[in-house]
Design a protein around this motif. Structure first.
Motif, PDB file in Angstrom:
ATOM      1  N   LEU A 131     -62.309 -60.870  -4.389  1.00  0.00           N
ATOM      2  CA  LEU A 131     -63.429 -60.720  -5.319  1.00  0.00           C
ATOM      3  C   LEU A 131     -62.873 -60.351  -6.686  1.00  0.00           C
ATOM      4  N   ARG A 132     -63.297 -61.096  -7.697  1.00  0.00           N
ATOM      5  CA  ARG A 132     -62.797 -60.849  -9.056  1.00  0.00           C
ATOM      6  C   ARG A 132     -63.981 -60.874 -10.020  1.00  0.00           C
ATOM      7  N   ILE A 133     -64.093 -59.871 -10.836  1.00  0.00           N
ATOM      8  CA  ILE A 133     -65.163 -59.802 -11.823  1.00  0.00           C
ATOM      9  C   ILE A 133     -64.651 -60.442 -13.115  1.00  0.00           C
ATOM     10  N   GLU A 134     -65.259 -61.533 -13.518  1.00  0.00           N
ATOM     11  CA  GLU A 134     -64.772 -62.285 -14.680  1.00  0.00           C
ATOM     12  C   GLU A 134     -65.453 -61.793 -15.956  1.00  0.00           C
ATOM     13  N   ASP A 135     -64.971 -60.624 -16.397  1.00  0.00           N
ATOM     14  CA  ASP A 135     -65.539 -59.991 -17.589  1.00  0.00           C
ATOM     15  C   ASP A 135     -64.583 -60.121 -18.779  1.00  0.00           C
ATOM     16  N   VAL A 136     -63.802 -61.226 -18.806  1.00  0.00           N
ATOM     17  CA  VAL A 136     -62.887 -61.422 -19.933  1.00  0.00           C
ATOM     18  C   VAL A 136     -63.667 -61.629 -21.234  1.00  0.00           C
TER      19      VAL A 136
ATOM     20  N   GLY B 284     -58.746 -56.661  -0.063  1.00  0.00           N
ATOM     21  CA  GLY B 284     -58.071 -56.025  -1.193  1.00  0.00           C
ATOM     22  C   GLY B 284     -59.047 -55.427  -2.190  1.00  0.00           C
ATOM     23  N   GLU B 285     -58.474 -54.959  -3.299  1.00  0.00           N
ATOM     24  CA  GLU B 285     -59.268 -54.325  -4.356  1.00  0.00           C
ATOM     25  C   GLU B 285     -59.971 -55.375  -5.207  1.00  0.00           C
ATOM     26  N   VAL B 286     -61.120 -55.007  -5.740  1.00  0.00           N
ATOM     27  CA  VAL B 286     -61.795 -55.880  -6.694  1.00  0.00           C
ATOM     28  C   VAL B 286     -60.975 -55.896  -7.989  1.00  0.00           C
ATOM     29  N   VAL B 287     -60.768 -57.083  -8.538  1.00  0.00           N
ATOM     30  CA  VAL B 287     -59.992 -57.229  -9.767  1.00  0.00           C
ATOM     31  C   VAL B 287     -60.947 -57.451 -10.942  1.00  0.00           C
ATOM     32  N   PHE B 288     -60.689 -56.739 -12.041  1.00  0.00           N
ATOM     33  CA  PHE B 288     -61.510 -56.897 -13.257  1.00  0.00           C
ATOM     34  C   PHE B 288     -60.658 -57.541 -14.347  1.00  0.00           C
ATOM     35  N   GLN B 289     -61.122 -58.653 -14.888  1.00  0.00           N
ATOM     36  CA  GLN B 289     -60.346 -59.335 -15.925  1.00  0.00           C
ATOM     37  C   GLN B 289     -60.166 -58.477 -17.168  1.00  0.00           C
ATOM     38  N   SER B 290     -61.139 -57.624 -17.462  1.00  0.00           N
ATOM     39  CA  SER B 290     -61.046 -56.813 -18.678  1.00  0.00           C
ATOM     40  C   SER B 290     -59.857 -55.852 -18.633  1.00  0.00           C
ATOM     41  N   ARG B 291     -59.294 -55.634 -17.436  1.00  0.00           N
ATOM     42  CA  ARG B 291     -58.143 -54.736 -17.317  1.00  0.00           C
ATOM     43  C   ARG B 291     -56.831 -55.495 -17.233  1.00  0.00           C
ATOM     44  N   ARG B 292     -56.863 -56.801 -17.467  1.00  0.00           N
ATOM     45  CA  ARG B 292     -55.678 -57.632 -17.260  1.00  0.00           C
ATOM     46  C   ARG B 292     -55.212 -58.335 -18.537  1.00  0.00           C
ATOM     47  N   THR B 293     -55.628 -57.801 -19.689  1.00  0.00           N
ATOM     48  CA  THR B 293     -55.301 -58.461 -20.955  1.00  0.00           C
ATOM     49  C   THR B 293     -53.798 -58.670 -21.129  1.00  0.00           C
TER      50      THR B 293
ATOM     51  N   ARG C 272     -57.543 -68.332 -37.131  1.00  0.00           N
ATOM     52  CA  ARG C 272     -58.644 -67.636 -36.456  1.00  0.00           C
ATOM     53  C   ARG C 272     -58.370 -67.604 -34.945  1.00  0.00           C
ATOM     54  N   ALA C 273     -58.346 -68.773 -34.372  1.00  0.00           N
ATOM     55  CA  ALA C 273     -58.112 -68.883 -32.930  1.00  0.00           C
ATOM     56  C   ALA C 273     -56.780 -69.584 -32.682  1.00  0.00           C
ATOM     57  N   TRP C 274     -56.368 -69.621 -31.416  1.00  0.00           N
ATOM     58  CA  TRP C 274     -55.198 -70.402 -31.009  1.00  0.00           C
ATOM     59  C   TRP C 274     -55.651 -71.427 -29.980  1.00  0.00           C
ATOM     60  N   ARG C 275     -55.187 -72.654 -30.183  1.00  0.00           N
ATOM     61  CA  ARG C 275     -55.590 -73.743 -29.290  1.00  0.00           C
ATOM     62  C   ARG C 275     -54.391 -74.328 -28.557  1.00  0.00           C
ATOM     63  N   LEU C 276     -54.646 -74.825 -27.357  1.00  0.00           N
ATOM     64  CA  LEU C 276     -53.624 -75.530 -26.587  1.00  0.00           C
ATOM     65  C   LEU C 276     -53.643 -77.002 -26.992  1.00  0.00           C
TER      66      LEU C 276
ATOM     67  N   ASP D 193     -62.272 -63.926 -31.991  1.00  0.00           N
ATOM     68  CA  ASP D 193     -62.634 -62.504 -31.898  1.00  0.00           C
ATOM     69  C   ASP D 193     -61.572 -61.688 -31.163  1.00  0.00           C
ATOM     70  N   GLY D 194     -60.436 -62.326 -30.833  1.00  0.00           N
ATOM     71  CA  GLY D 194     -59.329 -61.591 -30.240  1.00  0.00           C
ATOM     72  C   GLY D 194     -59.316 -61.579 -28.719  1.00  0.00           C
ATOM     73  N   PHE D 195     -60.364 -62.089 -28.078  1.00  0.00           N
ATOM     74  CA  PHE D 195     -60.391 -62.139 -26.615  1.00  0.00           C
ATOM     75  C   PHE D 195     -59.734 -63.424 -26.125  1.00  0.00           C
ATOM     76  N   PHE D 196     -59.079 -63.332 -24.962  1.00  0.00           N
ATOM     77  CA  PHE D 196     -58.504 -64.533 -24.369  1.00  0.00           C
ATOM     78  C   PHE D 196     -59.622 -65.370 -23.765  1.00  0.00           C
ATOM     79  N   ALA D 197     -59.414 -66.689 -23.794  1.00  0.00           N
ATOM     80  CA  ALA D 197     -60.447 -67.597 -23.310  1.00  0.00           C
ATOM     81  C   ALA D 197     -60.526 -67.553 -21.782  1.00  0.00           C
ATOM     82  N   TYR D 198     -61.714 -67.783 -21.302  1.00  0.00           N
ATOM     83  CA  TYR D 198     -61.968 -67.847 -19.863  1.00  0.00           C
ATOM     84  C   TYR D 198     -60.980 -68.780 -19.163  1.00  0.00           C
ATOM     85  N   GLN D 199     -60.727 -69.955 -19.740  1.00  0.00           N
ATOM     86  CA  GLN D 199     -59.860 -70.949 -19.082  1.00  0.00           C
ATOM     87  C   GLN D 199     -58.476 -70.374 -18.805  1.00  0.00           C
ATOM     88  N   LEU D 200     -57.925 -69.649 -19.766  1.00  0.00           N
ATOM     89  CA  LEU D 200     -56.584 -69.076 -19.595  1.00  0.00           C
ATOM     90  C   LEU D 200     -56.625 -67.952 -18.551  1.00  0.00           C
TER      91      LEU D 200
END
Ligand SMILES: [Zn+2]
Length: 307
Positions: A47-52, A78-87, A141-145, A179-186
């Motif tokens: 289980l992973r909480i996608e709060d990126v 296992g433990e629930v993983v939170f994306q906000s803690r994985r920057t 502003r942003a970074w693109r692949l 805005d400095g957040f990593f994109a969901y896709q990454l």
């Protein structure tokens, strides 16, 4: 699918909700489908909480989703993983892409990209403005692949062969946002690889994202999981169930009824009376009788009446 791919030790699935609102019938279907695919194979289910996307995260939503899943009898490994803690992990992957010149800084505003035309999924397609360097007097502003021409294809277990030409249909896509957040896709690609996820079962509303994720896996040298996209649940107006379309929360006090409705949606033909059975009996029946070949093969399907 080869037998070796479905034996327990080789199957690790996951459910990864975004905490933008309550758990509704659409997310329940994805949870039930991914859970039963994993358990029927004797595999694990994470289980992973996608709060990126922190600006879109609703206060209390993650706790509410976890509580609902628990009351419905889901048992995760296992433990629930939170994306906000994985920057830090996303940054490390981004740095690898930057060192290999796979990404570039982009100065374009949302408006500038929107004015350049739409891709197949209705989202703006990036025209490549900053690909070879920032325009004069413009700041990053942003970074693109960078995406190269050519189709990205995969075999979806349910939907069959899916192909997308990222260069013409999506364009170079954002991995680090303005805005400095990593994109969901990454974030998704990094997490699935690091958690050792082998099988991804999720709603077909995400199927257009899959070629981007596979492209990123290839750029980062990560393994490609097996994909199965379930029909996305839509309301009577044909809109995907979400907070924006005012989807009703799952009634966690009637878990058997909710689970039985999800099983019916997934073509599993639960027997009469299952909605009144004990919660353990519902899960026991569902795991023992899981029939992947009965899953509906469409990309969207309407919610049953009352959901
Ligand atoms: Zn640009």
């Amino acid at each position: 699918m080869k037998a070796s791919e479905t034996s327990g030790l080789n199957y690790r699935g996951r459910f990864a909700p975004s905490p933008t609102g309550v758990l509704h019938f659409g997310s329940l279907v994805a949870a039930v489908g991914s859970y039963l695919e994993a358990r029927a194979a004797g595999g694990e289910w994470l289980l992973r909480i996608e709060d990126v996307d922190e600006p879109r995260t609703a206060a209390g939503a993650a706790d509410s989703i976890l509580r609902t899943l628990e009351r419905m009898g889901f048992a995760w490994d296992g433990e629930v993983v939170f994306q906000s803690r994985r920057t830090g992990r996303y940054r490390a992957a981004f740095e690898r892409l930057r060192l290999s010149a796979a990404v570039f800084a982009c100065a374009c505003s949302r408006r500038e990209v929107a004015d350049s035309g739409l891709g197949t999924d209705g989202a703006p397609r990036y025209p490549g403005t900053c690909r070879d360097g920032l325009p004069p007097a413009r700041a990053a502003r942003a970074w693109r692949l960078k995406v190269e021409p050519g189709r990205v294809c995969f075999e979806d277990v349910l939907q069959g062969r899916i192909c997308q030409d990222l260069a013409t249909e999506v364009g170079d896509f954002v991995v680090l946002r303005a805005d400095g957040f990593f994109a969901y896709q990454l974030a998704v690609v990094v997490d699935d690889a690091e958690q050792g996820v082998t099988h991804i079962v999720r709603g077909a509303d995400l199927i257009d994202s899959t070629p981007r994720q596979i492209y990123l896996q290839r750029q980062l040298g990560l393994p490609q999981p097996t994909y199965l996209h379930l029909p996305a649940v839509v309301n009577a107006l044909g809109e995907k169930l979400s907070k924006q379309t005012r989807a009703q929360p799952i009634d966690e006090h009637r878990p058997q009824a909710s689970l039985t409705a999800a099983l019916e949606f997934l073509g599993q033909a639960p027997p009469d009376g299952l909605a009144e059975a004990g919660l353990e009996d519902v899960w026991h029946w569902a795991i023992a009788h899981w029939q992947r070949q009965h899953l509906p093969r469409c990309r969207i399907a309407p919610a049953p009446a009352g959901w």
